[in-house]
Design an enzyme around this catalytic site. Structure first.
Site, short mmCIF file in Angstrom:
data_model
loop_
_atom_site.label_atom_id
_atom_site.label_comp_id
_atom_site.label_asym_id
_atom_site.label_seq_id
_atom_site.Cartn_x
_atom_site.Cartn_y
_atom_site.Cartn_z
N GLU A 140 0.72 -1.03 0.12
CA GLU A 140 -0.14 0.09 -0.12
C GLU A 140 0.87 1.44 -0.03
O GLU A 140 0.85 2.05 1.03
CB GLU A 140 -0.95 -0.18 1.19
CG GLU A 140 -1.86 -1.04 1.15
CD GLU A 140 -3.17 -1.03 2.14
OE1 GLU A 140 -2.95 -0.16 3.23
OE2 GLU A 140 -4.24 -1.68 1.78
N GLU B 103 -5.76 -8.66 0.29
CA GLU B 103 -6.22 -8.16 1.50
C GLU B 103 -7.85 -8.16 1.28
O GLU B 103 -8.05 -7.32 0.18
CB GLU B 103 -5.92 -7.06 2.08
CG GLU B 103 -4.53 -7.28 2.86
CD GLU B 103 -4.20 -5.82 3.61
OE1 GLU B 103 -4.88 -4.89 3.94
OE2 GLU B 103 -2.72 -5.81 3.69
C1 BGC Z 1 -3.46 -2.45 5.59
C2 BGC Z 1 -3.44 -3.52 6.87
C3 BGC Z 1 -4.70 -2.87 7.68
C4 BGC Z 1 -6.07 -2.98 7.12
C5 BGC Z 1 -7.31 -2.60 7.65
C6 BGC Z 1 -4.65 -2.44 5.16
O1 BGC Z 1 -4.94 -0.92 4.73
O2 BGC Z 1 -2.59 -3.25 4.84
O3 BGC Z 1 -2.20 -3.16 7.63
O4 BGC Z 1 -4.77 -3.50 9.09
O5 BGC Z 1 -6.04 -2.30 5.73
O6 BGC Z 1 -7.37 -1.29 7.90
#
Ligand code: BGC
Length: 448
Positions: free
Chosen positions: A164, A356
């Site tokens: 990110e 993610e």
């Molecule tokens: C990040 C994580 C974070 C998740 C939830 C992403 O932006 O890579 O580290 O915990 O989102 O906010």
């Protein structure tokens, strides 16, 4: 349910500072997050990642959780200051030993390690020398990549140089709500270029060490226009550019938008390095963003005050359910962003991965101790349906990693947000798999 391609990679994700704790163990140096958390008022509950999930000492139990979950792969991050306490120079062997142990345990459990090299924990010594505002930091990331690949490359097949870049640029250096807490607004733009350059240099170092599966984890979300008015459309278009395409175009096409590129410290050859071909491109997806003309929308987003100078503002998406973090739940946004990538890049697009996707819900335990987190199950189910819809329309998606395996240190929110399939009691460190853990494992098994 044979709608996922053969070999689809199922996984769960975490990051070093969010779970490891043990910030003083075995010669680890300080990172910008240690420093940031120590500043009063920066973290909502006054906490830090000093102990977090104590994963540094409890990794064997966490690997067992991954094995029982039935995932193919585990995305974790290596803490840069554990390996290079000042970001460069002397390697801390004891820090690397930890990742040796973790990777061995994963391999023994039949879970493929997916290593992120930079998930936001810049060594403080590098920040003191200018951090990502200076070009040198990109070169240091490249060297660090070579060090880690040298030690772990015989067992780690999949690599993610950076996580990110958008968040580090905007939240860390633009708005100052994440470490290192600088508030440069548009003066933060060089950070984007240096992070991308670091990504390219690290990718080349990994390739030189023989890596054959290198990607990126970048956050992307569809931009929705607040209204059809010309000012709203113009503002949303600009936001979309800096939010999504500034980063992706550089990596996938080797180019910047002409106007923005002119503001970046680009040297000859940089874009070639940045666009070193990847084996796959990872998307972190949480929700779409609705954007309008400046001054027309919210003055605060997720508790973050929005500076008046921004050439856009955010409008709420309130006709849908929200997570306990207040984030809108819009599974179709995942289909939308995947189709947008396929359309924008066509044949130049490598296979995609969802690196993610997940949600913060804090459902209480029932009288029998079970945590039945129906809303998380619904979230995952609907997003996987949206993912399959994109696959059915021809988008080549090869894997899905949920955020997160464990409740953990959620950056500026501290421990107030719980993203885990597994509940963590931060006093006792007891791990309790939620109903969603069972559901996700069942879904994986049924998909094979
Ligand atoms: C990040 C994580 C974070 C998740 C939830 C992403 O932006 O890579 O580290 O915990 O989102 O906010």
């Amino acid at each position: 349910m044979a709608t996922y391609p053969d070999g689809f990679l199922w996984g769960a994700a975490t990051a070093a500072y969010q779970i490891e704790g043990a910030v003083d163990a075995d010669g680890r140096g300080a990172s910008v997050w240690d420093t940031f958390c120590a500043r009063p008022g920066r973290i909502a509950d006054g906490s830090s990642g000093a102990i977090a999930c104590d994963h540094y000492h409890r990794y064997a139990e966490d690997v067992q959780l991954l094995r029982d979950l039935g995932v193919d792969a585990y995305r974790f991050s290596v803490s840069w200051p554990r390996v290079l306490p000042t970001g460069t120079g002397q390697v801390n062997g004891a820090g690397l030993d930890f990742y040796d142990r973790l990777v061995d345990a994963l391999c023994a459990a039949g879970v493929a390690p997916v290593a992120t090299l930079f998930h936001w924990d810049t060594p403080q010594a590098l920040e003191d020398a200018g951090g990502w505002l200076v070009r040198d930091t990109a070169h240091r990331l490249g060297e660090y990549a070579a060090v880690v690949a040298d030690r772990l490359g015989d067992r780690v097949a999949h690599w993610i140089p950076i996580n990110e870049p958008r968040e580090v640029t905007m939240l860390g250096y633009g708005l100052g709500v994440h470490a290192p807490g600088r508030t440069g607004l548009f003066d933060a733009l060089p950070v984007a270029h240096h992070l991308l350059l670091g990504h390219g240099l690290a990718t080349r170092a990994l390739r030189a060490a023989g890596a054959t599966s290198v990607g990126i984890a970048a956050s992307h979300s569809p931009t929705w226009t607040a209204s059809d008015s010309a000012p709203d459309r113009e503002a949303a278009g600009f936001f979309d550019l800096i939010n999504n395409w500034l980063f992706a175009d550089a990596v996938l096409r080797g180019e910047y938008d002409a106007d923005l590129g002119a503001l970046l410290p680009v040297r000859d050859g940089d874009l070639e390095v940045i666009s070193t071909p990847l084996d796959w491109y990872g998307i972190n997806y949480y929700n779409p963003t609705r954007v309008g003309a400046p001054g027309s929308g919210a003055q605060e987003v997720d508790g973050i005050a929005m500076p008046e100078e921004l050439p856009f503002s955010f409008a709420p998406i309130d006709d849908v359910p929200h997570t306990d973090f207040g984030w809108p739940v819009v599974p179709e946004g995942l289909t939308e962003i995947l189709l947008a990538f396929a359309e924008r890049y066509g044949d130049a697009l490598p296979p995609l991965m969802i690196t993610e996707n997940g949600c913060s819900y804090d459902d209480p335990a029932g009288p029998d101790g079970r945590i039945v987190d129906e809303r998380r199950i619904r979230y995952l189910d609907s997003h996987l349906t949206a993912l399959r819809a994109a696959i059915a329309q021809g988008v080549d998606v090869r894997g899905y990693f949920t955020w997160s395996l464990l409740d953990n240190f959620e950056w500026a929110e501290g421990y107030r947000q719980r993203f885990g399939l597994v509940h963590v009691d931060f006093d006792s460190q007891v791990r309790t798999p939620r109903a969603s853990y069972q559901w996700f494992g069942d879904h994986i098994r049924a998909s094979r």
